[in-house]
Write a protein that holds these residues in place. Structure first.
Motif, short mmCIF file in Angstrom:
data_model
loop_
_atom_site.label_atom_id
_atom_site.label_comp_id
_atom_site.label_asym_id
_atom_site.label_seq_id
_atom_site.Cartn_x
_atom_site.Cartn_y
_atom_site.Cartn_z
N THR A 100 0.85 -1.18 0.00
CA THR A 100 0.00 0.00 0.00
C THR A 100 0.89 1.23 0.00
N ALA A 101 0.58 2.15 -0.90
CA ALA A 101 1.46 3.31 -1.02
C ALA A 101 0.61 4.56 -1.21
N ARG A 102 1.28 5.71 -1.06
CA ARG A 102 0.60 6.98 -1.27
C ARG A 102 0.29 7.13 -2.75
N PRO A 103 -0.90 7.60 -3.10
CA PRO A 103 -1.17 7.81 -4.52
C PRO A 103 -0.21 8.83 -5.11
N TRP A 104 0.09 8.70 -6.37
CA TRP A 104 1.04 9.58 -7.04
C TRP A 104 0.55 11.04 -6.98
#
Lengths: 432, 133
Positions: free
Chosen positions: A318-322
């Motif tokens: 899970t990552a921060r949206p671009w």
């Protein structure tokens, strides 16, 4: 209240037209039905165009009702046209489609208005631009609205897909199989197919907007962020309407015999559809089975999910949206209901006639410095302002003029009586 | 549902799923040759796919199930179309599903799912992906 109004009351108009036109008057001239069809198509397209630019959730649903009633009237008009052209088979098919659409519309519009009511109850606003992110706090309401939106956009396997499919079938088969149709009807029917297709496309955009902006993404205001799921009683009401929607979507054949029978009775023809699992048209080619379609979809989803699980790496991160490196995105950068509908509003500029206004306040010292910019945009309903408002204001003016006669003086009222009596006597003397 | 129809349906699914990247590769190859380049070869999209599938998948923070099931749903909707549309055989495995309106609506539904997934990310890029559709 709006659920009752939009789902149940409006159907009485359709009932009146069918009852008087087809049953009491037994058909009637061709141009009546042509008029019904054209007005129905126009109100379907205009209604959904208004819906697609609305940001008020309940008004959006209200305009969607206009659209659906327009579609129903397209079916009724086509049915009357076929009956006047001496083709009871297609007439029964078109009327069956119209009546089934009345039924499915009542089911999904009830569901949509109940879930919209739940949203208003939880957030205190009906403005889509102020909502968003409700799926986390209100999962049941979101699911209910999603089900209703799927139905309203007439996509398979939604509730309204079957009735719109029947409507399109009845319209496309007309010019080919009904020899009694004249030139005008043969031109109008394909145009009606185009109008229904345009309506369906815009309905998809409308409900993608309503669901995607209102329920997905992140909350746009503190009220939307603080929303809580509604009480179990409200959820139970939505559950009932949702169950009706699912039943009509999967097994429309449960109600179709009754609907087709009613249509056949009115037109003195045989039932237009048959079949238990698949809907088989009678007299023309055409077969469709919502149940088999859903089964095929379920198999396909299982196959694709299985293949993905087998083929792909299991690692999920899970990552921060671009965000272009510009720091965490806020809700200010999201698409709003207004910006979502902007391209459509631009395309249909001539029909919608939006009012836009940009006020630039310059700085006192220099015209090159801007102190404030105010942007206003509204899309007034041209039918409302152009047709209903003049009628209403004329009625109000008539009422005000009438009020001037009643001043409260008893002598004046006695005078009115005396003058009227004299007038009547004079009239009698003159006419005798 | 006949044996021929069933076999045809499975064959159609395999041919279309396996052939779609090849068609894309063929088009790129033709274009490359027209522009005087050697081109990567027809099976390049399949090589790309193999590489993409072996990478870890990244989910944007703050998205819901809608975002996660959207790709599966879109592929499934297209797969149903691939099975029911007459391609290898006209003996459809599901004659009651095959209908032009249904096929068009299923493809439109796939687009809708992608649009909703784009909106679900809550960024302008997701919405723009929707607009590009």
């Amino acid at each position: 209240m709006s659920a009752l109004m939009s789902a149940a009351m409006v159907n009485l108009g359709v009932y009146g037209i069918v009852r008087v036109g087809l049953d009491l008057l037994g058909g009637g001239p061709r141009w009546w039905w042509l008029l019904v069809l054209v007005l129905g198509a126009a109100s379907a397209v205009y209604g959904i165009l208004q819906a697609v630019v609305r940001t008020d959730l309940k008004r959006l649903l209200g305009y969607s009702t206009t659209e659906n009633m327009g579609l129903v009237l397209v079916g009724v008009g086509a049915s009357g046209l076929y009956a006047a052209a001496g083709d009871p088979v297609l007439a029964a098919l078109a009327l069956t489609a119209a009546l089934l659409h009345v039924l499915t519309h009542a089911a999904f519009k009830t569901l949509l208005f109940l879930s919209a009511g739940s949203v208003v109850h939880a957030t205190g606003t009906r403005d889509l631009d102020a909502l968003g992110g409700l799926r986390a706090a209100m999962p049941v309401t979101t699911a209910a609205f999603g089900l209703g939106a799927l139905a309203a956009s007439a996509l398979p396997p939604g509730t309204a897909f079957v009735s719109e499919w029947l409507l399109l079938q009845s319209l496309v088969h007309g010019p080919r199989t009904a020899p009694g149709l004249d030139v005008v009807a043969s031109i109008v029917l394909p145009l009606a197919v185009a109008a229904v297709a345009l309506t369906a496309g815009l309905a998809v955009a409308t409900f993608v907007k309503a669901f995607g902006v209102g329920f997905l993404a992140r909350p746009r205001t503190a009220e939307a962020a603080a929303a809580r799921e509604s009480s179990p009683y409200m959820l139970a009401g939505m559950g009932l309407a949702g169950a009706a929607c699912i039943a009509l979507a999967l097994a429309p054949t449960l109600v179709l015999p009754a609907v087709a029978g009613a249509a056949a009775d009115v037109l003195h023809a045989g039932p237009a559809v048959q079949g238990a699992v698949a809907i088989q048209l009678v007299g023309v080619d055409g077969v469709m089975s919502p149940l088999l379609l859903v089964a095929a979809l379920a198999v396909a989803v299982a196959a694709v999910a299985g293949a993905l699980r087998w083929l792909t790496a299991r690692r999920v991160r899970t990552a921060r949206p671009w965000d272009c490196g510009g720091g965490p995105m806020s809700s200010r950068t999201e698409y709003t209901a207004t910006s979502f509908a902007e391209p459509l509003q631009r395309v249909f500029d001539d029909v919608l006639d939006p009012v836009q206004d940009v006020d630039v306040t310059h700085h006192r010292e220099s015209r090159y410095l801007v102190a404030a910019v105010a942007y206003r945009r509204s899309v007034p309903d041209r039918i409302e302002t152009g047709l209903y408002a003049p009628v209403l204001s004329a009625a109000a003016a008539w009422g005000r003029a009438g009020r001037r006669l009643a001043t409260g003086s008893v002598h004046r009222y006695l005078g009115y009586g005396f003058v009227t009596l004299c007038g009547l006597l004079v009239l009698l003397v003159v006419t005798r | 549902m006949t044996g021929l129809g069933l076999a045809g349906g499975v064959l159609q699914a395999i041919v279309i799923v396996g052939g779609a990247p090849l068609l894309l590769g063929l088009m790129r190859q033709v274009r490359a040759r027209l522009e005087g380049r050697a081109g990567p070869g027809i099976v390049q999209p399949w090589r790309d796919l193999r590489k993409q599938l072996s990478k870890e998948s990244i989910t944007p923070r703050g998205t819901s199930e809608v975002f996660r099931i959207a790709p599966v749903l879109t592929v499934s909707l297209t797969l149903v179309v691939a099975v029911v549309a007459p391609f290898v055989t006209v003996a459809s495995p599901l004659p009651a599903v095959a209908d032009l309106f249904v096929v068009v609506a299923l493809l439109a539904h796939g687009t809708v799912v992608i649009a909703l997934a784009g909106l679900d990310t809550g960024t302008a890029f997701g919405g723009m992906a929707r607009a590009a559709r």
